[in-house]
Design a protein around this motif. Structure first.
Motif, PDB file in Angstrom:
ATOM      1  N   THR A  94      29.973  52.039  33.918  1.00  0.00           N
ATOM      2  CA  THR A  94      31.008  51.062  34.278  1.00  0.00           C
ATOM      3  C   THR A  94      31.873  50.651  33.086  1.00  0.00           C
ATOM      4  O   THR A  94      32.742  49.814  33.220  1.00  0.00           O
ATOM      5  CB  THR A  94      30.362  49.802  34.893  1.00  0.00           C
ATOM      6  OG1 THR A  94      29.356  49.300  34.005  1.00  0.00           O
ATOM      7  CG2 THR A  94      29.729  50.132  36.247  1.00  0.00           C
ATOM      8  N   GLY A  95      31.608  51.234  31.919  1.00  0.00           N
ATOM      9  CA  GLY A  95      32.366  50.877  30.724  1.00  0.00           C
ATOM     10  C   GLY A  95      31.428  50.583  29.572  1.00  0.00           C
ATOM     11  O   GLY A  95      30.204  50.642  29.715  1.00  0.00           O
ATOM     12  N   LYS A 112      29.219  48.563  27.187  1.00  0.00           N
ATOM     13  CA  LYS A 112      28.534  47.270  27.066  1.00  0.00           C
ATOM     14  C   LYS A 112      28.459  46.922  25.586  1.00  0.00           C
ATOM     15  O   LYS A 112      28.143  47.763  24.744  1.00  0.00           O
ATOM     16  CB  LYS A 112      27.125  47.328  27.645  1.00  0.00           C
ATOM     17  CG  LYS A 112      26.350  46.034  27.396  1.00  0.00           C
ATOM     18  CD  LYS A 112      24.966  46.023  28.003  1.00  0.00           C
ATOM     19  CE  LYS A 112      24.241  44.726  27.629  1.00  0.00           C
ATOM     20  NZ  LYS A 112      22.922  44.598  28.267  1.00  0.00           N
ATOM     21  N   GLN A 162      39.180  43.591  31.082  1.00  0.00           N
ATOM     22  CA  GLN A 162      37.987  44.201  30.485  1.00  0.00           C
ATOM     23  C   GLN A 162      38.308  45.006  29.236  1.00  0.00           C
ATOM     24  O   GLN A 162      37.707  44.797  28.176  1.00  0.00           O
ATOM     25  CB  GLN A 162      37.300  45.098  31.517  1.00  0.00           C
ATOM     26  CG  GLN A 162      36.128  45.886  30.963  1.00  0.00           C
ATOM     27  CD  GLN A 162      35.435  46.694  32.055  1.00  0.00           C
ATOM     28  OE1 GLN A 162      35.099  46.152  33.112  1.00  0.00           O
ATOM     29  NE2 GLN A 162      35.229  47.978  31.812  1.00  0.00           N
ATOM     30  N   PRO A 193      30.326  45.160  31.369  1.00  0.00           N
ATOM     31  CA  PRO A 193      31.256  45.598  32.424  1.00  0.00           C
ATOM     32  C   PRO A 193      30.496  45.941  33.706  1.00  0.00           C
ATOM     33  O   PRO A 193      29.444  46.582  33.656  1.00  0.00           O
ATOM     34  CB  PRO A 193      31.905  46.848  31.823  1.00  0.00           C
ATOM     35  CG  PRO A 193      31.670  46.754  30.351  1.00  0.00           C
ATOM     36  CD  PRO A 193      30.361  46.042  30.203  1.00  0.00           C
ATOM     37  N   GLN A 194      31.040  45.481  34.837  1.00  0.00           N
ATOM     38  CA  GLN A 194      30.451  45.780  36.146  1.00  0.00           C
ATOM     39  C   GLN A 194      31.520  46.401  37.039  1.00  0.00           C
ATOM     40  O   GLN A 194      32.675  46.533  36.639  1.00  0.00           O
ATOM     41  CB  GLN A 194      29.901  44.497  36.775  1.00  0.00           C
ATOM     42  CG  GLN A 194      28.876  43.766  35.930  1.00  0.00           C
ATOM     43  CD  GLN A 194      27.565  44.502  35.807  1.00  0.00           C
ATOM     44  OE1 GLN A 194      27.141  45.180  36.735  1.00  0.00           O
ATOM     45  NE2 GLN A 194      26.916  44.385  34.648  1.00  0.00           N
ATOM     46  N   GLU A 195      31.138  46.775  38.246  1.00  0.00           N
ATOM     47  CA  GLU A 195      32.104  47.369  39.174  1.00  0.00           C
ATOM     48  C   GLU A 195      33.213  46.378  39.509  1.00  0.00           C
ATOM     49  O   GLU A 195      34.363  46.755  39.683  1.00  0.00           O
ATOM     50  CB  GLU A 195      31.394  47.796  40.466  1.00  0.00           C
ATOM     51  CG  GLU A 195      30.430  48.955  40.301  1.00  0.00           C
ATOM     52  CD  GLU A 195      31.133  50.265  40.014  1.00  0.00           C
ATOM     53  OE1 GLU A 195      32.378  50.333  40.190  1.00  0.00           O
ATOM     54  OE2 GLU A 195      30.466  51.224  39.606  1.00  0.00           O
ATOM     55  N   SER A 196      32.855  45.104  39.616  1.00  0.00           N
ATOM     56  CA  SER A 196      33.862  44.078  39.931  1.00  0.00           C
ATOM     57  C   SER A 196      34.336  43.441  38.637  1.00  0.00           C
ATOM     58  O   SER A 196      35.073  44.043  37.864  1.00  0.00           O
ATOM     59  CB  SER A 196      33.268  43.038  40.888  1.00  0.00           C
ATOM     60  OG  SER A 196      32.066  42.516  40.343  1.00  0.00           O
ATOM     61  N   SER A 207      28.419  53.046  29.181  1.00  0.00           N
ATOM     62  CA  SER A 207      27.718  53.059  30.465  1.00  0.00           C
ATOM     63  C   SER A 207      28.673  53.562  31.536  1.00  0.00           C
ATOM     64  O   SER A 207      29.860  53.773  31.272  1.00  0.00           O
ATOM     65  CB  SER A 207      27.214  51.648  30.815  1.00  0.00           C
ATOM     66  OG  SER A 207      28.297  50.805  31.180  1.00  0.00           O
ATOM     67  N   ASN A 246      38.297  41.944  35.879  1.00  0.00           N
ATOM     68  CA  ASN A 246      38.239  43.357  35.504  1.00  0.00           C
ATOM     69  C   ASN A 246      39.509  43.815  34.804  1.00  0.00           C
ATOM     70  O   ASN A 246      39.480  44.725  33.972  1.00  0.00           O
ATOM     71  CB  ASN A 246      38.002  44.198  36.762  1.00  0.00           C
ATOM     72  CG  ASN A 246      37.182  45.433  36.465  1.00  0.00           C
ATOM     73  OD1 ASN A 246      36.686  45.598  35.351  1.00  0.00           O
ATOM     74  ND2 ASN A 246      37.046  46.300  37.444  1.00  0.00           N
TER      75      ASN A 246
END
Length: 565
Positions: free
Chosen positions: A275-276, A278, A229, A203-206, A273, A226
């Protein structure tokens, strides 16, 4: 029935055999009462491509040198990918009601009938070699292409079942109705087809990124919106029997899948993490249960040294290297060699990655108090002949390992050090007395995995001055030196590399080295003495593979410490 005239005409057209060779085959064909084609097949006089050309010519079927660019994507997707893989075929083009299909077995009428029923078109078979068809399948059914439509539908369409409990809508990895199931399934099957060892869902910010680790190197595959996700992560956790409500703590899970008739175990781990969560999925091929030392340690000298080490009835062999350097695979190949049915072999591992028949394997469970040390104490009461220890982490485990090696057991274990000599000082630093280590140690081995050049696109090139200087500094003759590298093709996904091999630094303990260990000599002194006795370092073995064209000097720089010996 293959037409003999067509067979002979095809052989002449493509100059497959010279006049004398063809006449000889025809003579033996008449004497044996067999067709020319059968004689060629039985004696393997021609390659796969040429045989297929002859078969196609005899049946008035067009033979094509297929490339992925020849295939119309719409025609390719008229046949499901599982059917394409199972029968090695791919749709090439649609011309009115005629559906042209490249097949490795173009006379398979049953499969042609299935395609005609499914497509409503008349199948026109075309002959192509299996490797070319598989390359086209990989290109047109890779994870990026397969998931484009799924991701688009996820962005544009709201699932009418949303709002129900997740377990109601995320039932099965192989579901053909739920887009999330399709997406996860295509990610996993795409990784297996690409030969990946791990899948990273990040997961990333976008958008959420999916990367594969192939031959030890990470490759970005797709971005997932996203908005999907949480559903993708929850689906993976459900099928891996993990707790979807727990998102604050790391978890471990497991699932089994079948891809193209082969069974795979997937070891799943999650890590919270910012951002969510992993998720990493380690792919283990269950059918790779036969471990051959000859296939894994291809160097004749290293292979023989390994065999001499484990011929000893007692003592300790240390295998060292970073995570992912193939230590477990090498150890399993040694166990398979020792697993004759006449010895009691027990392993203690964390985790047990592969199941070996005829060997007792113990899984560490720290929560339950089953540590390496406690498991080893129990194992020694089980009358073992050979013990494998997944990793030496502390003094207590090291003491038990040394004690077992000194009391008549063959002990194989792993460590994390840079070279073979470093494993000796690591044991001493843990607190093992030098005389005990010297008495028990048979040998220490350092290992790395290097990517090998792709056989299909590998090309020679002259070494430049900087590369020649590297060989010169290593004391290697650079005259007329030719190096090799892959240009990049569909078989290696444009990387120039395909597959990996192990390189080894094997340090057998001689009488002189035992005395040096007792005298507490430094790593460098032990290493220099071992080299003088004939040990080849990782760097030396790496140079051998570069010179032989098995790998590139750039890959060697990436994997091996080029400083020192």
């Amino acid at each position: 029935m293959q037409n003999e005239n067509a067979t002979i005409a095809c052989i002449k057209k493509y100059n497959m055999l010279d006049e004398k060779g063809l006449a000889d085959v025809q003579l033996r064909s008449g004497q044996a009462g067999k067709s020319v084609l059968n004689i060629i097949k039985e004696e393997k006089l021609l390659g796969e491509d040429d045989v297929l050309k002859i078969v196609a010519a005899g049946q008035n079927i067009e033979f094509i040198n297929l490339s992925p660019d020849d295939v119309d994507p719409m025609a390719a997707h008229m046949i499901p990918d599982d059917m394409c893989n199972e029968h090695t075929l791919v749709g090439v083009k649609l011309d009115g009601k005629n559906f042209y299909v490249a097949m490795s077995s173009p006379m398979n009428l049953a499969v042609r009938n299935q395609i005609e029923i499914r497509s409503g078109c008349k199948v026109v078979p075309m002959a192509a070699v299996p490797a070319a068809i598989k390359s086209a399948i990989r290109y047109h059914f890779n994870v990026q292409n397969v998931t484009k439509q799924t991701i688009a539908s996820m962005r544009l369409k709201k699932d009418p079942k949303a709002g129900k409990a997740e377990k109601d809508i995320l039932k099965d990895l192989q579901s053909d109705t739920d887009p999330i199931s399709n997406l996860v399934s295509s990610i996993i099957s795409g990784a297996i087809d690409a030969g990946a060892s791990d899948i990273h869902v990040e997961p990333q910010e976008s958008d959420m990124k999916v990367r594969y680790r192939i031959d030890g190197v990470m490759h970005k595959e797709i971005d997932i919106p996203n908005s999907a996700q949480s559903e993708v992560l929850s689906h993976i956790k459900i099928i891996a029997n993990m707790d979807i409500s727990e998102k604050r703590l790391p978890q471990d899970g497991h699932l089994g899948v079948t891809n193209n008739g082969r069974e795979y175990d997937l070891r799943v781990s999650s890590l919270p993490s910012v951002t969510g969560e992993k998720i990493v999925l380690r792919i283990l091929d269950k059918s790779s249960s036969k471990w051959s030392l000859d296939d894994i340690v291809t160097s004749k000298q290293n292979n023989q040294t390994f065999r001499r080490l484990i011929e000893n009835p007692s003592g300790m062999v240390l295998l060292t290297g970073p995570t992912g350097s193939g230590k477990t695979t090498t150890l399993y190949s040694l166990l398979q060699l020792l697993n004759t049915g006449h010895k009691n072999i027990v392993t203690v591992e964390d985790p047990v990655e592969y199941r070996l028949e005829g060997i007792t394997q113990v899984q560490i469970n720290n929560r339950a108090g089953l540590t390496f040390a406690s498991a080893l104490r129990s194992i020694l009461r089980q009358d073992p002949d050979i013990i494998l220890i997944g990793e030496i982490r502390d003094l207590e485990t090291a003491e038990i390992a040394v004690s077992a090696a000194m009391t008549g057991h063959l002990v194989l274990c792993t460590l994390h050090t840079n070279d073979a000599a470093g494993a000796i000082s690591r044991f001493l630093n843990l607190g093992i007395p030098p005389f005990m280590l010297a008495s028990s140690l048979l040998g220490s081995v350092a290992q790395r995995l290097i990517r090998t050049c792709c056989d299909k696109c590998k090309q020679p090139y002259p070494a430049d001055k900087s590369q020649l200087d590297v060989f010169k500094n290593a004391g290697i003759d650079q005259s007329k030196m030719t190096l090799y590298k892959g240009d990049g093709c569909d078989k290696c996904s444009g990387t120039g590399y395909r597959g990996r091999k192990g390189i080894y630094e094997i340090l057998p303990i001689s009488k002189n080295l035992r005395n040096m260990i007792i005298a507490n000599k430094s790593d460098s002194q032990v290493k220099e003495a071992a080299i003088s006795e004939g040990m080849k370092t990782l760097k030396m073995n790496g140079f051998d593979d570069v010179i032989a064209g098995r790998t590139t000097i750039e890959e060697m720089w990436r994997v091996v410490d080029m400083g020192g010996n």
